[in-house]
Enzyme design. Sequence first.
Site, PDB file in Angstrom:
ATOM      1  N   GLU A  82      -2.289  -7.006   7.118  1.00 49.23           N
ATOM      2  CA  GLU A  82      -1.032  -6.995   7.846  1.00 49.23           C
ATOM      3  C   GLU A  82      -1.171  -7.878   9.088  1.00 49.23           C
ATOM      4  O   GLU A  82      -2.278  -8.277   9.481  1.00 49.23           O
ATOM      5  CB  GLU A  82      -0.703  -5.540   8.238  1.00 49.23           C
ATOM      6  CG  GLU A  82       0.599  -5.313   8.984  1.00 49.23           C
ATOM      7  CD  GLU A  82       1.817  -5.781   8.220  1.00 49.23           C
ATOM      8  OE1 GLU A  82       2.164  -6.985   8.363  1.00 49.23           O
ATOM      9  OE2 GLU A  82       2.430  -4.969   7.500  1.00 49.23           O
TER      10      GLU A  82
ATOM     11  N   HIS B  45       0.823  -1.215   0.000  1.00 54.11           N
ATOM     12  CA  HIS B  45       0.000   0.000   0.000  1.00 54.11           C
ATOM     13  C   HIS B  45       0.859   1.268   0.000  1.00 54.11           C
ATOM     14  O   HIS B  45       2.056   1.244   0.308  1.00 54.11           O
ATOM     15  CB  HIS B  45      -0.926   0.007   1.213  1.00 54.11           C
ATOM     16  CG  HIS B  45      -0.179   0.060   2.521  1.00 54.11           C
ATOM     17  ND1 HIS B  45       0.344   1.222   3.046  1.00 54.11           N
ATOM     18  CD2 HIS B  45       0.135  -0.917   3.412  1.00 54.11           C
ATOM     19  CE1 HIS B  45       0.942   0.976   4.186  1.00 54.11           C
ATOM     20  NE2 HIS B  45       0.837  -0.324   4.435  1.00 54.11           N
TER      21      HIS B  45
END
Length: 215
Positions: free
Chosen positions: A84, A11
């Site tokens: 994550e 990201h």
Amino acid sequence: MPANRVWLIRHGETDWNTQHRWQGHAPTSLNATGHEQARALGAYLRDKSIGMVYSSDLPRAFQTAQPIAAGHNLAPISDMRFRELNVGVFQALFPDELAALYPDELAAWRSGDMNYAPPGGETRNHMLDRAMAGFTDVTEGASTDNIAIVTHGGTIRLMLPAICPEDPKLQEKIPVPNTSYTLLERGSERWRVVELTVTPHLQGGAIGNTAESSL
């Protein structure tokens, strides 16, 4: 047909990245630089024949996936398996706070033990299992040869040695800058790295700070 080419993408930048705060599962969004990075990556990938775009469901990843998908007239597909690591009580802390509040837990984390979980969090092995299950499902179930997966730095760092276990350069800690991509290709049922965590779309680092940052 299974996918044989995967763009594995981290990201874009968030404020917590620049502050080195631990993000984990926090629903952080891209900052202005992160949005610019994502748009630049979307423009760069526009001619790459990507047929499906998958993303972690966390805002910073999904916001990065949107301009990539839009460049191919697609909508990103959210999959929480690409999140994550859940860092539990480490989440939202600055490095000095973490060292002061949880010195023993931080030392255990830094040992690299794949079965250690921060209090309230998950182990690296658990995260790897879910991410690899997602990778197998989306690559084997794809209706296109080329797909993109937008995820997170820690997730990518654990996935790559599992995807390409015979690649020696993946056994060390890999820098994964914001909006870097790793291009993977499959031949004879084995994946190989074609490009590793590169950022050609960022004009040599002119768009934001591409340095490695916390989870």
